[in-house]
Design a protein around this motif. Structure first.
Motif, PDB file in Angstrom:
ATOM      1  N   MET A   1     -36.482  -7.288 -52.028  1.00 25.50           N
ATOM      2  CA  MET A   1     -36.456  -8.754 -52.009  1.00 25.50           C
ATOM      3  C   MET A   1     -35.826  -9.260 -53.298  1.00 25.50           C
ATOM      4  O   MET A   1     -35.775  -8.544 -54.309  1.00 25.50           O
ATOM      5  CB  MET A   1     -37.870  -9.314 -51.875  1.00 25.50           C
ATOM      6  N   SER A   3     -35.919 -11.583 -56.549  1.00 27.69           N
ATOM      7  CA  SER A   3     -36.895 -12.230 -57.419  1.00 27.69           C
ATOM      8  C   SER A   3     -36.233 -12.541 -58.744  1.00 27.69           C
ATOM      9  O   SER A   3     -35.126 -12.080 -59.031  1.00 27.69           O
ATOM     10  CB  SER A   3     -38.119 -11.332 -57.632  1.00 27.69           C
ATOM     11  N   GLN A  19     -32.824  -7.687 -57.318  1.00 23.06           N
ATOM     12  CA  GLN A  19     -33.570  -7.121 -56.202  1.00 23.06           C
ATOM     13  C   GLN A  19     -34.696  -6.226 -56.716  1.00 23.06           C
ATOM     14  O   GLN A  19     -34.495  -5.411 -57.631  1.00 23.06           O
ATOM     15  CB  GLN A  19     -32.639  -6.309 -55.305  1.00 23.06           C
ATOM     16  N   ASP A  22     -40.556  -5.078 -52.320  1.00 18.90           N
ATOM     17  CA  ASP A  22     -41.517  -6.046 -51.804  1.00 18.90           C
ATOM     18  C   ASP A  22     -42.924  -5.687 -52.279  1.00 18.90           C
ATOM     19  O   ASP A  22     -43.298  -4.504 -52.278  1.00 18.90           O
ATOM     20  CB  ASP A  22     -41.511  -6.061 -50.280  1.00 18.90           C
ATOM     21  N   ASP A  33     -44.455 -15.200 -47.395  1.00 18.87           N
ATOM     22  CA  ASP A  33     -43.005 -15.340 -47.332  1.00 18.87           C
ATOM     23  C   ASP A  33     -42.683 -16.711 -47.931  1.00 18.87           C
ATOM     24  O   ASP A  33     -42.935 -17.747 -47.311  1.00 18.87           O
ATOM     25  CB  ASP A  33     -42.567 -15.261 -45.865  1.00 18.87           C
ATOM     26  N   GLU A  98     -38.953 -13.997 -53.291  1.00 21.43           N
ATOM     27  CA  GLU A  98     -38.921 -14.247 -51.850  1.00 21.43           C
ATOM     28  C   GLU A  98     -40.268 -13.976 -51.198  1.00 21.43           C
ATOM     29  O   GLU A  98     -40.585 -14.561 -50.159  1.00 21.43           O
ATOM     30  CB  GLU A  98     -37.835 -13.399 -51.203  1.00 21.43           C
ATOM     31  N   ARG A  99     -41.062 -13.102 -51.795  1.00 18.50           N
ATOM     32  CA  ARG A  99     -42.405 -12.828 -51.293  1.00 18.50           C
ATOM     33  C   ARG A  99     -43.362 -12.717 -52.474  1.00 18.50           C
ATOM     34  O   ARG A  99     -43.001 -12.186 -53.527  1.00 18.50           O
ATOM     35  CB  ARG A  99     -42.427 -11.549 -50.448  1.00 18.50           C
ATOM     36  N   GLY A 321     -34.281 -18.823 -50.457  1.00 15.46           N
ATOM     37  CA  GLY A 321     -33.587 -18.414 -49.250  1.00 15.46           C
ATOM     38  C   GLY A 321     -33.194 -19.585 -48.378  1.00 15.46           C
ATOM     39  O   GLY A 321     -33.085 -20.726 -48.809  1.00 15.46           O
TER      40      GLY A 321
END
Length: 339
Positions: A1, A3, A19, A22, A33, A98-99, A321
Motif C-alpha cells: 500500500m 503510505s 510503498q 499492508d 480502508d 491507504e490502510r 486514492g
C-alpha cells in the motif's frame, strides 16, 4: 500500500510517500480502508522534532485520525464492523496511508446523512471544541472572544458559542478569514492590527469579556487575559504564535479568573462519547465543519507546509486514492471550502 513515511525529524520534506506492506489487524483491532486522513498542527510539531510529548521512535507513518471502511477485523473484534464506514483515531501514528489500524472499541460509525470528510474533520477538532466549551460553561448573553477563529477548533467554538446565545467575537488575520467568521454568526476582528483589543470590546458591546478561548498564545493570548472581567474564564487550546501566553497567576487568582484548557486528555470512553456527540451535532445542523483544503496523500508535505505558514482555513485533510465516491455512498457534504 501507499503510505507517507517519516525517517528523520525536520521540515515538511521529510514526509515521503512510498510503498509499504499492508498492516494486519491484531487482537481487538480493525483494518480501515482509508478515504480521508486528518492533518493537525500537533503533527507538524512532531515531524519537526518539537512535539509536546517528546520525540517518537523512527521510522513512522504519521497521522492520528482517519475515516473509511472497515475491511478486516482481528481476533476478538466485532465482525459486524466489517463494511461499516467509520472514523477512528489510530493511537498516534499510521493515519497517512491507504490502510490503517485502529482499536475496534474506539471506532465511531458515521451517521447517515453526514459526509465522511465532514466526519473526519470533526474527529479531533470536534471532540476538542466540545470539551473546551463544556469547561467554559458559556451562558446566553455572555461576551466571548475566540482567537484563531477561522481554524478547525476555533470555527467550531464560534458556532457552539453562537448556538448558546453568547455575543461572540472571532479574532483571526486577513479578509478570507473575516468572511468565514462572519458567516458563522460572529463579529470579526483582525488581531494583526494594533487596536484589535479595543475593537473586540466594541464588537462585544463594550466593557470586559466573560470568556476568552486562546488558540494563539504569545502576546495575543496575554492581552486577551487582561481583557477579562473579574470572575471570567480563559481557555487555553493552542499556540499558533509559537509561544504560550504569559499569564500572571497571582493576578488571575486575585481577579477570580479561572484558567481552563487541555491539561489532561480525556479517557478512551469520554473521547468516544465526545466524537459521537460532535457527529450528531453536525447531523442536526448545529456544527458545520469547515474544510478549507484537501491535499492528496502524496502531498502530505505540502499540507504540513501550509499549516506552518498559517495559510490554511478551517480543517486540512488528506484524500487517499480514488475511492471517495465508493466510500461516501449517498452521504451529502456540508463542508465549506476548496480543494
Amino acid at each position: 500500500m501507499l503510505s507517507v513515511v517519516m525517517e528523520e525529524f525536520g521540515g515538511p520534506e521529510v514526509l515521503r510517500a512510498r510503498q509499504v506492506e499492508d498492516p494486519v489487524p491484531g487482537p481487538g483491532q480493525v483494518l480501515i480502508d482509508v478515504t480521508y486522513a486528518s492533518v493537525t498542527f500537533v503533527e507538524t510539531q512532531v515531524r519537526s522534532g518539537n512535539g509536546p510529548f517528546g520525540r517518537p521512535s523512527l521510522p513512522r507513518v504519521p497521522g492520528n485520525g482517519v475515516g473509511g471502511r472497515v475491511v478486516a477485523v482481528g481476533e476478538g473484534a466485532d465482525s459486524a464492523l466489517l463494511g461499516t464506514v467509520v472514523v477512528a483515531t489510530t493511537g498516534g501514528e499510521g493515519g497517512y496511508a491507504e490502510r490503517a489500524l485502529a482499536r475496534a472499541d474506539e471506532v465511531v460509525p458515521v451517521p447517515p446523512g453526514l459526509a465522511l470528510r465532514d466526519a473526519v474533520a470533526l474527529l479531533a477538532d470536534g471532540r476538542t471544541a466540545l470539551l473546551l466549551f463544556r469547561q467554559a460553561e458559556v451562558q446566553p448573553g455572555e461576551k466571548v472572544l475566540v482567537e484563531a477563529a477561522a481554524g478547525g477548533v476555533g470555527s467550531l467554538l464560534v458556532q457552539l458559542a453562537v448556538h448558546a446565545g453568547a455575543r461572540v467575537v472571532g479574532a483571526a488575520r486577513g479578509d478570507r478569514k473575516a468572511e468565514l467568521v462572519v458567516s458563522l454568526g460572529a463579529s470579526y476582528v483582525d488581531y494583526s492590527r494594533e487596536s484589535w483589543l479595543r475593537q473586540v470590546r466594541e464588537a462585544a458591546g463594550g466593557g470586559e469579556l466573560d470568556v476568552a478561548f486562546d488558540g494563539v498564545g504569545g502576546a495575543i493570548g496575554t492581552a486577551a487575559a487582561g481583557a477579562l472581567r473579574a470572575g471570567g474564564r480563559i481557555s487555553l487550546y493552542g499556540m499558533a504564535s509559537g509561544a504560550d501566553a504569559t499569564l500572571d497567576e497571582d493576578d488571575l487568582a486575585a481577579r477570580g479568573i479561572r484558567t481552563l484548557g487541555l491539561f489532561a486528555a480525556p479517557g478512551p470512553a469520554e473521547t468516544h462519547r465526545l466524537i459521537g456527540q460532535a457527529l450528531r451535532l453536525a447531523t442536526e445542523g448545529v456544527l458545520r465543519p469547515v474544510i478549507g483544503q484537501v491535499f492528496p496523500l502524496t502531498a502530505a508535505a505540502k499540507a504540513h507546509a501550509a499549516i506552518e505558514a498559517r495559510a490554511t482555513l478551517g480543517k486540512t485533510l488528506l484524500a487517499v486514492g480514488d475511492r471517495e465516491a465508493a466510500t461516501e455512498g449517498s452521504a451529502s457534504g456540508t463542508a465549506n471550502g476548496d480543494r
